[in-house]
Motif scaffolding. Structure first.
Motif, PDB file in Angstrom:
ATOM      1  N   ALA A   1       0.847  -1.192   0.000  1.00  0.00           N
ATOM      2  CA  ALA A   1       0.000   0.000   0.000  1.00  0.00           C
ATOM      3  C   ALA A   1       0.881   1.238   0.000  1.00  0.00           C
ATOM      4  O   ALA A   1       2.021   1.216   0.487  1.00  0.00           O
TER       5      ALA A   1
ATOM      6  N   GLU B   1      -8.033   3.063  -4.993  1.00  0.00           N
ATOM      7  CA  GLU B   1      -7.400   1.833  -5.456  1.00  0.00           C
ATOM      8  C   GLU B   1      -6.995   1.993  -6.911  1.00  0.00           C
ATOM      9  O   GLU B   1      -7.717   2.623  -7.699  1.00  0.00           O
TER      10      GLU B   1
ATOM     11  N   HIS C   1      -3.877  -0.497  -2.752  1.00  0.00           N
ATOM     12  CA  HIS C   1      -4.503   0.509  -1.905  1.00  0.00           C
ATOM     13  C   HIS C   1      -3.605   1.731  -1.782  1.00  0.00           C
ATOM     14  O   HIS C   1      -2.391   1.618  -1.583  1.00  0.00           O
TER      15      HIS C   1
END
Length: 217
Positions: A149, A164, A175
């Protein structure tokens, strides 16, 4: 090692040019005196260090909730590092966070599945985050999920702080979080506590990844 140490060390080596406020704080932290250098050389590293330190301040509270949190780990046989590695209380995989500090007046958003900051295509940062997570997975030797992420500071992340994007070769969307949405999302991934499993995974990270040192390979 604290988050941002490697980026801060690189910035200190290069100088901080025209950002005296940031530069002064960095030098105080490192116990050094300023040396003149071209500002364009040092500024990206300095901003990177600030982004990593900001994420560290957010996620270190998770250590009191059964998480194991690592910062600024070097990858073997590589000059790369990962900003933050988290082992959730369940021990069911790793979360790899890459911190960024982007333009305050440019929003971060997903456009046709790609990552943008304002009008700038920053999708290479998404691809790098996935690459680093895969590298960590292979080095640690996991048969468990790895979740990469991005954490974006300063630049407001659209959709309430969580978007996203798609990365070729990665089976799930990546993410991208703003700081306001990060902790709540991480806590949703804590899982059912399994202290033995989590400790085993954390020990594996400690054995295979080490505090980053500038210039190591």
């Amino acid at each position: 090692m604290s988050a941002g140490s490697s980026a801060a060390a690189r910035a200190a080596a290069l100088g901080a040019g025209r950002r005296p406020g940031l530069w002064t704080r960095l030098l105080i932290a490192l116990g050094r005196r300023a040396q003149p250098a071209p500002p364009q050389a040092a500024l990206p590293w300095l901003l990177g260090a600030e982004g990593e330190a900001a994420t560290e301040a957010l996620i270190d509270v998770l250590a009191d909730e059964g998480w194991t949190v690592f910062h600024d780990l070097g990858l073997p046989r590589s000059n790369s590092n990962v900003d933050h590695v988290l082992v959730p209380p369940s021990g069911e995989g790793l979360i790899i966070l890459d911190s960024k500090r982007w333009r305050a007046n440019w929003p971060t958003a997903a456009v046709d599945g790609r990552l943008f900051c304002g009008e700038e295509d920053r999708h290479d940062e998404a691809e790098r985050a996935v690459f680093l997570a895969c590298f960590v997975r292979d080095v640690v030797g996991l048969d468990l999920p790895v979740l990469p992420a991005l954490v974006i500071h300063r630049s407001p992340v659209a959709s309430g702080g969580h978007v996203e994007v798609l990365v070729d070769g990665w089976p799930r969307p990546l993410h991208v979080f703003g700081p306001q949405a990060l902790l709540a999302s991480l806590r949703q991934r804590a899982g059912t506590p399994d202290p033995r499993r989590a400790a085993h995974l954390a020990a594996r990270v400690t054995d295979t990844l080490h505090p980053y040192t500038e210039g190591e390979a």
